[in-house]
Design an enzyme around this catalytic site. Structure first.
Site, mmCIF file in Angstrom:
data_model
loop_
_atom_site.group_PDB
_atom_site.id
_atom_site.type_symbol
_atom_site.label_atom_id
_atom_site.label_comp_id
_atom_site.label_asym_id
_atom_site.label_seq_id
_atom_site.Cartn_x
_atom_site.Cartn_y
_atom_site.Cartn_z
ATOM 1 C CE LYS A 57 -1.660 1.523 4.121
ATOM 2 N NZ LYS A 57 -1.306 2.911 4.476
ATOM 3 C CG ASN A 58 2.304 2.690 3.550
ATOM 4 O OD1 ASN A 58 1.163 3.083 3.276
ATOM 5 N ND2 ASN A 58 2.701 2.408 4.778
ATOM 6 N NE ARG A 129 -0.753 12.344 8.067
ATOM 7 C CZ ARG A 129 -0.493 13.617 8.245
ATOM 8 N NH1 ARG A 129 -1.411 14.410 8.731
ATOM 9 N NH2 ARG A 129 0.687 14.117 7.948
ATOM 10 C CB CYS A 153 -4.413 10.833 11.562
ATOM 11 S SG CYS A 153 -2.800 10.156 11.822
ATOM 12 N NE ARG A 158 1.025 10.317 10.224
ATOM 13 C CZ ARG A 158 0.519 9.373 9.451
ATOM 14 N NH1 ARG A 158 -0.668 8.884 9.701
ATOM 15 N NH2 ARG A 158 1.195 8.920 8.420
ATOM 16 N N PRO A 159 2.522 16.643 11.308
ATOM 17 C CG PRO A 159 4.319 17.860 12.146
ATOM 18 C CD PRO A 159 3.473 16.644 12.413
ATOM 19 C CB VAL A 160 2.837 18.237 5.682
ATOM 20 C CG1 VAL A 160 1.971 16.985 5.772
ATOM 21 C CG2 VAL A 160 1.982 19.481 5.628
ATOM 22 C CG ASP A 161 7.229 20.478 9.923
ATOM 23 O OD1 ASP A 161 6.700 19.353 9.833
ATOM 24 O OD2 ASP A 161 8.152 20.720 10.721
ATOM 25 C CG LEU A 162 10.090 17.814 8.394
ATOM 26 C CD1 LEU A 162 10.586 16.477 8.926
ATOM 27 C CD2 LEU A 162 11.097 18.915 8.695
ATOM 28 C CG ASP A 344 3.440 1.260 9.438
ATOM 29 O OD1 ASP A 344 3.088 2.122 10.266
ATOM 30 O OD2 ASP A 344 3.681 1.528 8.244
ATOM 31 N NE ARG A 436 -6.586 4.240 5.806
ATOM 32 C CZ ARG A 436 -5.600 4.595 6.620
ATOM 33 N NH1 ARG A 436 -5.791 4.649 7.908
ATOM 34 N NH2 ARG A 436 -4.428 4.932 6.152
HETATM 35 C C1 EPZ Z 1 4.565 6.774 6.354
HETATM 36 O O1 EPZ Z 1 3.871 7.848 6.946
HETATM 37 C C2 EPZ Z 1 3.575 5.639 6.253
HETATM 38 N N1 EPZ Z 1 2.436 6.065 5.454
HETATM 39 C C3 EPZ Z 1 3.094 5.219 7.625
HETATM 40 O O2 EPZ Z 1 2.259 4.094 7.448
HETATM 41 C C4 EPZ Z 1 4.297 4.823 8.470
HETATM 42 O O3 EPZ Z 1 3.872 4.551 9.775
HETATM 43 C C5 EPZ Z 1 5.319 5.963 8.496
HETATM 44 O O4 EPZ Z 1 5.671 6.352 7.144
HETATM 45 C C6 EPZ Z 1 6.596 5.613 9.224
HETATM 46 O O5 EPZ Z 1 7.163 4.473 8.669
HETATM 47 C C7 EPZ Z 1 2.506 6.014 4.140
HETATM 48 O O6 EPZ Z 1 3.519 5.644 3.565
HETATM 49 C C8 EPZ Z 1 1.295 6.422 3.390
HETATM 50 P P1 EPZ Z 1 6.814 10.089 8.380
HETATM 51 P P2 EPZ Z 1 4.492 9.318 6.921
HETATM 52 O O7 EPZ Z 1 6.739 11.350 7.593
HETATM 53 O O8 EPZ Z 1 5.226 9.507 5.646
HETATM 54 C C9 EPZ Z 1 7.026 13.480 11.746
HETATM 55 C C10 EPZ Z 1 0.396 2.674 7.947
HETATM 56 O O9 EPZ Z 1 -0.127 2.092 8.921
HETATM 57 N N2 EPZ Z 1 6.929 14.462 10.654
HETATM 58 O O10 EPZ Z 1 8.003 9.215 8.204
HETATM 59 O O11 EPZ Z 1 3.412 10.265 7.247
HETATM 60 C C11 EPZ Z 1 5.731 12.692 11.902
HETATM 61 O O12 EPZ Z 1 4.775 13.399 12.666
HETATM 62 C C12 EPZ Z 1 1.033 3.989 8.130
HETATM 63 O O13 EPZ Z 1 0.409 2.208 6.807
HETATM 64 C C13 EPZ Z 1 7.092 15.813 10.928
HETATM 65 O O14 EPZ Z 1 7.294 16.222 12.075
HETATM 66 O O15 EPZ Z 1 5.493 9.209 8.130
HETATM 67 C C14 EPZ Z 1 6.214 11.430 12.558
HETATM 68 O O16 EPZ Z 1 6.336 11.597 13.932
HETATM 69 C C15 EPZ Z 1 0.520 4.912 9.126
HETATM 70 N N3 EPZ Z 1 7.005 16.720 9.895
HETATM 71 C C16 EPZ Z 1 7.613 11.238 11.951
HETATM 72 O O17 EPZ Z 1 7.969 12.510 11.390
HETATM 73 C C17 EPZ Z 1 6.798 16.331 8.612
HETATM 74 O O18 EPZ Z 1 6.730 17.190 7.721
HETATM 75 C C18 EPZ Z 1 7.711 10.212 10.837
HETATM 76 O O19 EPZ Z 1 6.653 10.433 9.908
HETATM 77 C C19 EPZ Z 1 6.656 14.965 8.336
HETATM 78 C C20 EPZ Z 1 6.737 14.048 9.373
#
Ligand code: EPZ
Length: 457
Positions: A57-58, A129, A153, A158-162, A344, A436
């Site tokens: 999926k991811n 998201r 969520c 889960r911000p998207v600042d990065l 996960d 999902r």
């Molecule tokens: C991906 O989410 C996966 N989702 C998640 O899968 C998975 O848990 C996660 O990576 C970690 O492996 C998809 O691929 C669709 P991150 P993502 O950005 O990309 C923080 C599932 O069950 N962060 O690596 O959203 C964030 O809050 C799921 O299939 C910021 O602070 O994860 C988190 O604490 C759920 N700012 C950490 O980084 C940002 O701009 C890692 O998140 C982005 C992230």
């Protein structure tokens, strides 16, 4: 499909919020509401037999977003078309003007020739998201994009600042207005840049990787995520004409190109589905062949499973797992970005620890709130106490069936696993979370001996 062929049969997507995709007798995918469906599991059976593992999926979601980078058709094979998330993203892409079709043979056809307006509305983005991943490709190809902010969520803010930080470094002007990210590239398009992420983020790495493919000059993503799904995305982008190196390391280098072309690409196996059924085999004392998947993508998950007592071996394209007589032994784990122990699979592993001899500690470092399964497991008789981001699980528990529910995909999967070994019957409510991320879960588990049924409202 040849890459010049038009899509004659764009997907018609039904209205509704919580959905899963079923394939009709005519082979057409139909998305139908599943919000109130339940799963009933009768505990006490042993999982034995073969489970075909779906495409990840991811990975699939990002590959679908990447089809926005070209005006030519892209064909994705091994696409988990039965997942609700694939349906949700299809809606987002369709709304943007992408012609697409999902086929029952796990093929998806995507043609982003004419994008009327690079705009992804709140209505669609809020449901998933990962929709924010359309931002990078749209901005790179059209120089402008407007995408709703996805919001928090169940597992954290889960911000998207990065994601945005990287695009700003590539010269984009970004404004947040009325809940929307409005991003504009400089006149001649995005400009390659050095981007060092302060923390490892899968999504930010992917969004910026896609954006950088069409930027002028070289981009270096440092402290980049190394997940197999990112390697899969980079491999497909390279097939489309991108120039990316360093995939699977923490520094990814992208030399921008003028345009990308269509391709055909097979989605990699779902390592989280693979890991979930490995836990199922360990918990039930089972013996499973997990088809079309690989230990190479499981990172630090394998070792604690072996230490817990599961025999694991790769055999061609399949993984054979068994724990027929050995006792289950508790062990500690801490979640980390790949190749560390995957967040996960944390809920599933914790569920297994409830059966193990001794205690085990689970520390969650990726998300701030990913223990929602704990109170539900405790309702089934588990002994788990949470201290900050760690949970201590006291093992050797006899779980008892109960009516349970979870607000996150992997937590829901862990409750199904608990149901497999619990005394009596377990009812897992609100299974749209499972829809999902797990294709045909009742059929797959039913075929290997589980007494599991889906009840539709
Ligand atoms: C991906 O989410 C996966 N989702 C998640 O899968 C998975 O848990 C996660 O990576 C970690 O492996 C998809 O691929 C669709 P991150 P993502 O950005 O990309 C923080 C599932 O069950 N962060 O690596 O959203 C964030 O809050 C799921 O299939 C910021 O602070 O994860 C988190 O604490 C759920 N700012 C950490 O980084 C940002 O701009 C890692 O998140 C982005 C992230």
């Amino acid at each position: 499909m040849s890459h010049s062929q038009e899509l004659k049969n764009p997907l018609k997507i039904a209205q509704g919020t919580e959905q899963h995709v079923v394939v009709s007798a005519q082979g057409e995918p139909v998305i139908r509401p599943s919000g109130l469906d339940k799963i009933k599991v009768q505990g006490g059976t042993v999982l034995k037999g073969n489970i075909p593992i779906s495409g990840a999926k991811n990975s699939a979601l990002k590959l679908m977003c990447a089809t926005l980078l070209t005006s030519e058709p892209v064909e994705l094979t091994n696409l988990p078309v039965g997942l609700a998330d694939i349906g949700t993203l299809s809606k987002v892409l369709n709304g943007l003007g992408v012609q697409l079709a999902l086929r029952s043979d796990h093929v998806g056809l995507f043609h982003a020739r004419d994008i009327a307006k690079p705009f992804a509305p709140y209505d669609l983005v809020r449901k998933m998201r990962a929709s924010i991943l359309v931002l990078g490709p749209l901005l790179a190809r059209f120089g402008y994009a407007e995408v709703s902010l996805p919001g928090g969520c169940a597992i954290g803010t889960r911000p998207v600042d990065l994601h945005l930080m990287g695009m700003e470094a590539m010269g984009a002007e970004i404004k947040i207005e009325e809940g929307y990210v409005k991003a504009k590239a400089p006149k001649g398009g995005l400009i390659g840049a050095d981007i060092t992420f302060p923390i490892v983020s899968v999504g930010a790495t992917e969004n910026n990787l896609m954006a950088a493919t069409l930027a002028k000059g070289t981009t270096r993503l440092m402290n980049a995520a190394r997940e197999p799904e990112i390697v899969d995305l980079g491999n497909m982008l390279n097939k489309m004409g991108a120039k990316i190196s360093g995939l699977g390391t923490d520094t990814i280098t992208i030399e921008g190109v003028k345009s990308l072309h269509g391709t055909r690409h097979a989605v990699i196996a779902d390592r989280i589905e693979t890991g979930t059924w490995m836990v199922g085999a360990a918990m039930t004392g089972g013996n499973l062949i997990l088809e079309n998947t690989s230990l190479d993508i499981l990172g630090a998950f394998i070792d604690p499973m072996r230490r817990a007592g599961l025999d694991i071996e790769q055999s061609g394209n399949d993984i054979h797992v068994a724990r027929e007589t050995k006792p289950l032994i508790g062990t500690d784990i801490m979640t980390e970005p790949y190749p560390g122990f995957p967040t996960d699979l944390q809920a599933q592993f914790m569920t297994m620890l409830t059966l193990c001899a001794g205690a085990g500690m689970v520390t969650e470092t990726v998300f701030e709130n990913r223990f929602m399964h704990v109170p539900e497991l405790c309702r089934m008789g588990a002994h788990i106490s949470v201290q900050g981001n760690s949970a201590i699980v006291r093992g050797a528990t006899k779980l008892r069936g109960a009516e349970v529910m979870a607000t996150d995909l992997r937590a829901s999967a862990s409750l199904v696993l608990a149901g497999l070994v619990a005394e009596g019957e377990t009812t897992v409510n609100r299974i749209y979370h499972l829809d999902r991320g797990y294709e045909n879960i009742t059929e797959k588990l039913g075929n290997v001996g589980a007494k599991i049924t889906r009840l539709s409202e």
